[in-house]
Scaffold this motif. Structure first.
Motif, PDB file in Angstrom:
ATOM      1  N   VAL A  17       0.863  -1.173  -0.023  1.00 42.02           N
ATOM      2  CA  VAL A  17       0.002  -0.040   0.058  1.00 42.02           C
ATOM      3  C   VAL A  17       1.053   1.406   0.094  1.00 42.02           C
ATOM      4  CG1 VAL A  17      -1.804   1.248   1.349  1.00 42.02           C
ATOM      5  CG2 VAL A  17      -2.056  -1.202   1.109  1.00 42.02           C
ATOM      6  N   ALA A  18       2.049   1.319   0.759  1.00 35.18           N
ATOM      7  CA  ALA A  18       3.030   2.387   0.764  1.00 35.18           C
ATOM      8  C   ALA A  18       3.547   2.541  -0.568  1.00 35.18           C
ATOM      9  CB  ALA A  18       3.966   2.094   1.925  1.00 35.18           C
ATOM     10  N   PHE A  19       3.832   1.586  -1.335  1.00 44.20           N
ATOM     11  CA  PHE A  19       4.514   1.626  -2.615  1.00 44.20           C
ATOM     12  C   PHE A  19       3.395   2.268  -3.519  1.00 44.20           C
ATOM     13  CE2 PHE A  19       4.317  -0.607  -6.581  1.00 44.20           C
ATOM     14  CZ  PHE A  19       5.017  -0.110  -7.356  1.00 44.20           C
ATOM     15  N   ILE A  22       3.020   6.102  -2.784  1.00 41.02           N
ATOM     16  CA  ILE A  22       4.099   6.914  -3.438  1.00 41.02           C
ATOM     17  C   ILE A  22       3.940   6.951  -4.985  1.00 41.02           C
ATOM     18  CG2 ILE A  22       6.363   6.853  -3.632  1.00 41.02           C
ATOM     19  CD1 ILE A  22       5.623   8.079  -1.148  1.00 41.02           C
ATOM     20  N   ALA A  23       3.553   5.558  -5.619  1.00 41.10           N
ATOM     21  CA  ALA A  23       3.635   5.594  -6.841  1.00 41.10           C
ATOM     22  C   ALA A  23       2.645   6.891  -7.385  1.00 41.10           C
ATOM     23  CB  ALA A  23       3.019   4.557  -7.529  1.00 41.10           C
ATOM     24  N   VAL A  24       1.440   6.899  -6.947  1.00 45.51           N
ATOM     25  CA  VAL A  24       0.281   8.053  -6.993  1.00 45.51           C
ATOM     26  C   VAL A  24       1.087   9.165  -6.732  1.00 45.51           C
ATOM     27  CG1 VAL A  24      -1.916   8.964  -6.687  1.00 45.51           C
ATOM     28  CG2 VAL A  24      -1.652   6.209  -6.710  1.00 45.51           C
ATOM     29  N   TRP A  25       1.556   9.413  -5.872  1.00 49.83           N
ATOM     30  CA  TRP A  25       2.099  10.695  -5.444  1.00 49.83           C
ATOM     31  C   TRP A  25       3.366  11.289  -6.420  1.00 49.83           C
ATOM     32  CZ3 TRP A  25       2.379  10.598   0.413  1.00 49.83           C
ATOM     33  CH2 TRP A  25       1.352  10.596   0.931  1.00 49.83           C
ATOM     34  N   ASN A 259      10.446   5.695   4.401  1.00 45.51           N
ATOM     35  CA  ASN A 259      11.659   5.306   3.610  1.00 45.51           C
ATOM     36  C   ASN A 259      11.068   5.101   2.211  1.00 45.51           C
ATOM     37  OD1 ASN A 259      14.350   5.323   4.733  1.00 45.51           O
ATOM     38  ND2 ASN A 259      13.437   3.528   6.003  1.00 45.51           N
ATOM     39  N   TRP A 260       9.788   4.728   1.975  1.00 45.01           N
ATOM     40  CA  TRP A 260       9.044   4.526   0.827  1.00 45.01           C
ATOM     41  C   TRP A 260       9.397   6.044  -0.169  1.00 45.01           C
ATOM     42  CZ3 TRP A 260       8.463   0.427  -2.301  1.00 45.01           C
ATOM     43  CH2 TRP A 260       8.391  -0.619  -1.711  1.00 45.01           C
ATOM     44  N   VAL A 261       9.432   7.270   0.524  1.00 44.50           N
ATOM     45  CA  VAL A 261       9.396   8.320  -0.141  1.00 44.50           C
ATOM     46  C   VAL A 261      10.672   8.392  -1.170  1.00 44.50           C
ATOM     47  CG1 VAL A 261       9.973  10.983   0.124  1.00 44.50           C
ATOM     48  CG2 VAL A 261       8.477   9.629   1.652  1.00 44.50           C
ATOM     49  N   TYR A 262      11.798   7.515  -0.901  1.00 45.84           N
ATOM     50  CA  TYR A 262      12.758   7.566  -2.027  1.00 45.84           C
ATOM     51  C   TYR A 262      12.394   7.088  -3.310  1.00 45.84           C
ATOM     52  CZ  TYR A 262      16.217   7.954   2.112  1.00 45.84           C
ATOM     53  OH  TYR A 262      16.792   8.487   3.273  1.00 45.84           O
ATOM     54  N   PHE A 263      11.134   6.310  -3.234  1.00 47.70           N
ATOM     55  CA  PHE A 263      10.617   5.866  -4.485  1.00 47.70           C
ATOM     56  C   PHE A 263       9.953   6.842  -5.209  1.00 47.70           C
ATOM     57  CE2 PHE A 263       8.259   2.838  -7.233  1.00 47.70           C
ATOM     58  CZ  PHE A 263       9.316   1.877  -7.414  1.00 47.70           C
ATOM     59  N   ASN A 264       9.716   7.873  -4.915  1.00 46.71           N
ATOM     60  CA  ASN A 264       8.835   8.948  -5.338  1.00 46.71           C
ATOM     61  C   ASN A 264       9.425   9.514  -6.755  1.00 46.71           C
ATOM     62  OD1 ASN A 264       7.136  11.006  -6.023  1.00 46.71           O
ATOM     63  ND2 ASN A 264       7.129  11.680  -3.958  1.00 46.71           N
ATOM     64  N   PRO A 265      10.954   9.658  -6.983  1.00 48.28           N
ATOM     65  CA  PRO A 265      11.103   9.914  -8.218  1.00 48.28           C
ATOM     66  C   PRO A 265      11.187   8.916  -9.301  1.00 48.28           C
ATOM     67  CG  PRO A 265      12.962  10.279  -6.532  1.00 48.28           C
ATOM     68  CD  PRO A 265      11.932   9.798  -5.952  1.00 48.28           C
ATOM     69  N   ILE A 266      11.259   7.691  -8.748  1.00 45.69           N
ATOM     70  CA  ILE A 266      11.189   6.363  -9.505  1.00 45.69           C
ATOM     71  C   ILE A 266       9.848   6.382 -10.208  1.00 45.69           C
ATOM     72  CG2 ILE A 266      11.144   3.753  -9.784  1.00 45.69           C
ATOM     73  CD1 ILE A 266      13.188   3.963  -7.726  1.00 45.69           C
TER      74      ILE A 266
END
Length: 301
Positions: A17-19, A22-25, A259-266
């Motif tokens: 759910v966190a992933f 962040i993918a939507v954001w 820590n999932w915030v790091y996935f934002n640029p991806i």
């Protein structure tokens, strides 16, 4: 054994759910840019998306009555702090930073918030939060991976003191938001907390309009491309995503979720690749591997 398996499954679901959150954001940068091109200001976009989300949650709260703890001013002040740090102040400082510095600088500084969240929580809760070397190393590895993705082989940063300070302020806001969520996350329903975040986010943006009394015109708001994007930002990126994010922070803990915030640029780059036909480079693949490895190390017990 069964309890442990159930807990592992619950954590796995929370990470998923966190992933997705962040993918939507990560896609919101594209929708926000389209709205800016239509003539809306960053403050207008924030206010309208939070207003849509708050009204929907308010209506839903009337339908679904929840038993709440007795009212305390201390809790209400924390809720106001959540609305300020996770709402108005965060969005204003992040958007203002991009007026004075590059998007690369802003991304690198803002996406460092998991490190600051880890530091703040360990300082404020020294008895209950002890982060291992593996957790710290995982967070640093994820940060390095995020930097590789954002920089994309162009390791040149243009320093801009004012813009970089504003980006750092946004980073600190989100870290404080994570800290405050740890205090109220287990005591109030997620729906109630999220509704309070939107309410106080709207309240604390009002002084901005006293300084800059500018409102968007109805002609702009009635354009299909404008209200369509605003509905997505308000209903999905704000209401749904804040609900799921706050739930993840309760389930995983503030640091593991952040820590999932790091996935934002991806997620932003993947969305740009799908929609705008932008290229994915080897730096993106290397950075992604580092981010996922770092998140795995942080979440592993």
């Amino acid at each position: 054994m069964c309890a442990r398996t159930s807990n592992d499954s619950s954590n796995l679901a929370a990470h998923l759910v966190a992933f997705l959150t962040i993918a939507v954001w990560g896609t919101t940068f594209v929708w926000t840019k389209l709205l800016l091109m239509q003539g809306l200001s960053p403050a207008h976009i924030f206010t309208l998306r939070f207003l849509i989300a708050y009204l929907l949650l308010l209506a839903f709260s009337f339908v679904k009555r929840q038993q709440l703890p007795p009212f305390r001013w201390q809790d209400e002040l924390v809720m106001a702090g959540l609305g300020l740090t996770g709402g108005s102040l965060y969005f204003l400082t992040e958007n203002a930073a991009m007026l004075f510095t590059t998007a690369t600088n802003t991304s690198l500084i803002v996406c460092a918030c998991p490190l600051f969240a880890m530091l703040l929580i360990s300082l404020c809760y020294p008895q209950s939060e002890h982060f291992s070397r593996r957790a710290l190393g995982g967070s640093l590895l994820a940060f390095v991976g995020m930097a590789v993705v954002v920089l994309n082989g162009h390791f040149v940063l243009h320093l801009s003191p004012l813009g970089d300070l504003l980006a750092f302020a946004a980073c600190l806001c989100w870290a404080v938001y994570s800290l405050l969520m740890k205090r109220v996350g287990g005591h109030f329903p997620t729906l109630y907390i999220t509704r309070k975040v939107f309410f106080y986010g709207l309240v604390t943006i009002l002084p901005y309009y006293l300084l800059i009394p500018e409102l968007p015109s109805m002609e702009v708001l009635l354009r299909p491309s404008v209200w369509g994007n605003l509905l997505f930002l308000g209903c999905v990126a704000s209401m749904v995503c804040y609900l799921t994010w706050n739930w993840c922070m309760v389930k995983l803990g503030a640091v593991a979720a952040t820590n999932w915030v790091y996935f934002n640029p991806i997620s932003t780059i993947i969305f740009a690749w799908l929609v705008l036909d932008e290229h994915i480079t080897s730096y993106f693949l290397i950075g992604t591997a580092c981010i996922l490895s770092g998140i795995y190390l942080c979440s592993k017990k």
